[in-house]
Scaffold this active site. Structure first.
Site, PDB file in Angstrom:
ATOM      1  CG  HIS A  55      -0.218   0.124   2.528  1.00  0.00           C
ATOM      2  ND1 HIS A  55       0.378  -0.966   3.150  1.00  0.00           N
ATOM      3  CD2 HIS A  55       0.033   1.184   3.334  1.00  0.00           C
ATOM      4  CE1 HIS A  55       0.949  -0.576   4.275  1.00  0.00           C
ATOM      5  NE2 HIS A  55       0.764   0.728   4.401  1.00  0.00           N
ATOM      6  CE  LYS A 263      12.282  34.252 -28.767  1.00  0.00           C
ATOM      7  NZ  LYS A 263      11.846  32.881 -28.526  1.00  0.00           N
ATOM      8  CG  ASP A 265      10.772  27.395 -32.828  1.00  0.00           C
ATOM      9  OD1 ASP A 265      10.107  27.706 -31.826  1.00  0.00           O
ATOM     10  OD2 ASP A 265      10.269  27.121 -33.925  1.00  0.00           O
ATOM     11  CG  ASP A 730       8.543  52.021  15.547  1.00  0.00           C
ATOM     12  OD1 ASP A 730       9.615  51.830  14.954  1.00  0.00           O
ATOM     13  OD2 ASP A 730       7.882  53.081  15.440  1.00  0.00           O
ATOM     14  CB  SER A 765      11.228  51.876   9.922  1.00  0.00           C
ATOM     15  OG  SER A 765      12.350  52.733   9.703  1.00  0.00           O
ATOM     16  N   GLY A 769      14.869  53.095  11.439  1.00  0.00           N
ATOM     17  CA  GLY A 769      14.629  52.078  12.434  1.00  0.00           C
ATOM     18  C   GLY A 769      14.278  50.722  11.854  1.00  0.00           C
ATOM     19  CG  HIS A 771       8.539  48.742  11.710  1.00  0.00           C
ATOM     20  ND1 HIS A 771       7.940  49.249  10.575  1.00  0.00           N
ATOM     21  CD2 HIS A 771       8.831  49.809  12.497  1.00  0.00           C
ATOM     22  CE1 HIS A 771       7.870  50.564  10.671  1.00  0.00           C
ATOM     23  NE2 HIS A 771       8.420  50.932  11.811  1.00  0.00           N
ATOM     24  NE  ARG A 838       7.606  55.472   5.883  1.00  0.00           N
ATOM     25  CZ  ARG A 838       7.992  55.508   7.156  1.00  0.00           C
ATOM     26  NH1 ARG A 838       8.708  54.500   7.650  1.00  0.00           N
ATOM     27  NH2 ARG A 838       7.644  56.497   7.940  1.00  0.00           N
TER      28      ARG A 838
END
Length: 895
Positions: A55, A263, A265, A730, A765, A769, A771, A838
């Site tokens: 199995h 290129k 193919d 923070d 941040s 800083g 987070h 920011r």
């Protein structure tokens, strides 16, 4: 209720332990039941088990254990076949790596093979749920719908309980393949695949002890592509490598150092080749080594001769009397799984791998090197070792001569490559340009028509492409270019995807009855020209492109507009190279069109029309970045941002004239707003307020149109403003504090989290800083979320008083300290959202980091709207996986 029919309680390994004598069996002893899910997703394993009867054991990671089912006949890829799955005892996660022999007389005595391994994801997650929460909820209800990302099992499966026992140990379930692109009624996968996915051994070899009685593969690695695993394992740790993509060029570059190649193919693949195996991985993560064994064997011989592992970029091509043939010649081989038929086709329709780049040799990663340096390394590896099946791509500095030859020999086109450019993994860059020599186009099939007269299966396929608004535009139909076998294959694929309504923006008119399909099948056609009303003239089917993502199919002559100035590597507006490295979306392409035309226009998003204006207005005087650059950035990053805005009220700080101008906060939503922009009326402190609420692309882009630069979401959702699903620390440096000290405090925060048994994620941040977010269970009150952050912050400040403080009053903070602010979790408080730009002198971005990146060398100025999309394309989204598993707050103690 008997013990064998008892209700399933919390995850437990007690029954697993009771049934085994670990002094006699080589199976792993049970560890803790709280082992975390892997960062790449929930794990699964299928083990072939020859015990009292043969199995297959299916095991799914859930609640710290592997929930397990015995599947007597094994999994099936046929959606019409239902396989019985008997639930058995939970197994430890360490069992995922067990392959060997269980002694006779012991429980489960017999041979165990690792038949498949990988990860799985739930098909539908409810808002706010982690993938594991969704899986556990569905398991308890008795109906799981999950997608396997395995070596041998791919696509969606249903696991449905058939008896009334809620999670009983002996519950009966059915395992059913769902209808999708991975379904295949013509293959018995358990008959086709009879070797170990890890060791390559048969059951007899494992039973005989060949290659070792027990295989522990935890130190093994495998090449990865776009979050999916290649199908051969390797002892070499590959970096996350994905193909660099070319843009469509309209003319030969006029200046700069360029080289030109045919290129080819065929099928674009990255060849991951080691002494242990070869994977030929397409752009969408499928391994073609099983369909092209002669190529895999030739690459194995190459690696043996070189003596080092290789990652090569190139094209699988068909051969005709030793010459490279057209793509259509590959069609008969692309989807075959029968080993006998694969071998016959390898002799009848041979193929080759044409290498045109090298990304890795041994432990040397060559991606950052210039094309000229990479080409030298490639020639050193391949030039003197070329065979019929492994070839070196041709190059020329003479574009005109190569194009003339290409027209004579009927090439698809020529690729121009900038010689001083690095390999930009997973990016579509103007450092590579496709110059087409014939009109060819990839298109998505949205339906088919009934056949006429003696024609069988279907008359024509109905074709489309995605426009700048993500809508499927009808482009015409074709019935030309098909063989009888391809007609049957196409009908088989499309009939599985049939739906009641057309997927196109407008209903096509057809001469015969039309059937509509979900647009998942990509084909390539050649044609004479586009008509004035946007239809293909005389299209001819070339082949099925299952190596291409349907959502990336756009009309290439329109997308080529962004490459008009590719010759000198600069855009007409002087913005520079950063756009060329960024992944494009239909919306970003439309924004590019509007900016190039007039700077004003309308975007079709959210079911409405969003006016955008003044794209040329400079928002960052120091760097010259304009409002249009913010639109492009957010359009490119929307898929990673929108989940973290969803259902959260937004606080806007608007800068109508850029960061140097006046700014103001806006809490309430304007009235009216464009269609698709979400506005909810909320009860806040006893007052009804109309607030913008995040979650849709229209809302996000509307805030930028208003002059917002960042997006700042509440930590709670509108569904329950009194609770949060994460808490935030923070880290805010005082005047004169250098960033290395911020990094040091972040490391101390991580130490406290580890000691408390907590986990989380860190991001810049976007200013000075960092987070740190900790995921929480659903329904945690805001006060409790604040308390979690306060406990950690207080512990850090207590141990490091000269570097960290929790003093809220600025005047009372010790000089030279970092303020570890836990009060941003109060109702209505916000910090910049993940991936938010920011309003600083430069367009910096609040960017997720791995904890390993918190070093003294970390440069937060490197994360900007120019660089972050490319970073995410390379390293992936670090944020969502890090926050997917909520913390168990019962382990937290305030001391």
């Amino acid at each position: 209720m008997s013990d064998s029919r008892r209700e399933r309680g919390p995850a437990t390994l007690s029954e697993y332990r009771q049934k085994r004598d670990f002094g006699k069996t080589a199976e792993p002893e049970a560890g803790r039941a709280s082992s975390p899910a892997s960062g790449d997703g929930l794990r699964f394993v299928v083990q072939k088990h020859a015990a009292s009867h043969l199995h297959y054991d299916l095991r799914l990671e859930m609640e710290g254990v592997m929930r397990s089912w015995a599947v007597p006949k094994g999994p099936s890829l046929d959606p019409d076949v239902r396989r019985l799955a008997m639930e058995v005892e939970d197994h430890p996660i360490a069992y995922n790596e067990f392959e060997g022999t269980i002694p006779e007389g012991e429980y489960g005595g017999g041979t165990v093979m690792l038949w498949d391994v990988g990860t799985y994801t739930p098909d539908d997650c409810e808002s706010g749920e982690s993938p594991e929460e969704t899986v556990v909820r569905a398991y308890r209800k008795g109906k799981l719908s999950i997608t396997f990302h395995g070596e041998r099992l791919q696509g969606s499966f249903a696991l449905v309980r058939t008896d009334s026992v809620e999670g009983g140990v002996r519950s009966k379930w059915l395992l059913i393949k769902q209808k999708d692109a991975e379904a295949d009624s013509g293959v018995d996968v358990t008959e086709e695949v009879k070797t170990s996915v890890v060791s390559g051994r048969t059951m007899d070899e494992i039973a005989a002890g060949a290659g070792g009685k027990r295989v522990w593969q935890s130190n093994r690695s495998k090449p990865k592509l776009a979050g999916r695993s290649a199908k051969k394992r390797s002892s070499t740790e590959f970096p996350d490598l994905r193909p660099m993509l070319a843009r469509t060029g309209t003319e030969i570059p006029a200046s700069g150092d360029w080289v030109f190649e045919p290129k080819y193919d065929g099928i674009r693949v990255l060849a991951f080749a080691t002494a242990e195996g070869v994977a030929l991985v397409t752009r969408n993560g499928h391994d073609k080594s099983g369909q092209f064994p002669e190529v895999a064997e030739a690459l194995s011989a190459l690696v043996e001769d070189v003596g080092e592992s290789l990652v090569l970029d190139g094209e699988l091509v068909a051969l005709d009397n030793g010459e490279i043939a057209r793509f259509g010649a590959l069609q008969a081989r692309m989807h075959v799984r029968s080993a006998g038929r694969v071998r016959r086709l390898a002799e009848e329709s041979p193929a080759a791998f044409v290498a045109f780049d090298i990304l890795l040799r041994g432990t040397d990663v060559l991606v950052p090197q210039r094309w000229t340096e990479r080409r030298g390394a490639l020639e050193e590896v391949v030039a003197t070792r070329e065979t019929e099946c492994v070839r070196l791509a041709q190059t020329s500095r003479n574009a005109e001569a190569l194009i003339k030859r290409g027209r004579r020999e009927g090439w698809e086109g020529v690729v121009a490559k900038r010689m001083d450019a690095p390999y930009r993994t997973a990016q579509r860059s103007a450092d590579w340009l496709k110059l087409k020599l014939e009109n060819r186009q990839e298109l998505v099939v949205g339906g088919w028509t009934e056949p006429r007269k003696s024609r069988k299966f279907l008359g024509a396929i109905l074709l489309g492409y995605y426009d700048a608004n993500g809508k499927l535009v009808y482009a015409g139909h074709t019935g030309a270019g098909f063989t009888g076998a391809l007609l049957e294959e196409m009908h088989r694929r499309l009939s599985r995807l049939e739906r009641k309504t057309p997927p196109f923006t407008e209903r096509p008119k057809t001469n015969e009855r039309a059937h509509w399909t979900t647009p998942k099948v990509v084909v390539e056609v050649k044609f004479n020209e586009w008509t004035r009303d946007g239809k293909l003239r005389q299209p001819v089917f070339i082949g099925i492109r299952d190596d291409k993502d349907p959502t990336e199919v756009v009309r290439e002559d329109l997308a080529a507009r962004v490459d008009r100035s590719a010759g000198d590597g600069k855009r007409p507006d002087g913005v520079g190279d950063h756009e060329k490295a960024a992944p494009e979306t239909p919306t970003s392409l439309r924004i590019l069109e509007i900016r190039e035309r007039s700077g004003e226009g309308k975007l079709r998003v959210g079911g409405g029309s969003l006016p955008i204006t003044s794209l040329e207005k400079v928002f960052y005087p120091e760097t010259g970045h304009a409002k249009g650059d913010l639109f492009l950035y957010y359009a490119r990053m929307a898929e990673h941002i929108l989940p973290w805005m969803k259902d959260r009220p937004l606080v806007l700080k608007r800068f109508p004239n850029g960061v140097a101008g006046e700014s103001f906060y806006q809490q309430t939503a304007p009235d009216p707003v464009p269609t698709g922009v979400r506005v909810d009326t909320l009860e806040v402190e006893g007052k009804a307020q109309r607030r913008l609420v995040g979650g849709t692309l229209a809302t996000l882009l509307y805030t930028i149109q208003l002059g917002a630069i960042s997006y700042d979401p509440w930590h709670s959702r509108v569904t329950d403003l009194s609770t949060a699903d994460y808490t935030v620390l923070d880290l805010d440096p005082g005047p004169g504090v250098d960033f290395q000290q911020v990094v040091a405090v972040a490391r101390w925060v991580k130490e406290e989290m580890d000691e408390l048994g907590l986990h989380g994620a860190v991001k810049t941040s976007g200013s000075t800083g960092l987070h740190i977010y900790l995921p929480l269970p659903r329904g945690v009150p805001l006060d409790a979320a604040t308390l979690v952050a306060q406990i950690i912050a207080t512990r850090v400040a207590r141990k490091h008083p000269k570097q960290a403080t929790v003093e809220r009053m600025t005047k009372k903070r010790p000089r030279g300290t970092i303020y570890v602010d836990y009060l941003q979790n109060i109702l209505g408080k916000t910090v910049a959202g993940v991936y938010a730009a920011r309003a600083k002198d430069r367009p910096m971005v609040s960017t997720p980091l791995s904890w390993d990146e918190l070093t003294d060398q970390l440069d937060i100025g490197a994360f900007t709207v120019d660089t972050v999309p490319a970073r995410v394309a390379t390293v992936g989204d670090l944020w969502s996986p890090a926050l997917a598993r909520p913390n168990d707050l019962r382990r937290l103690r305030a001391d």
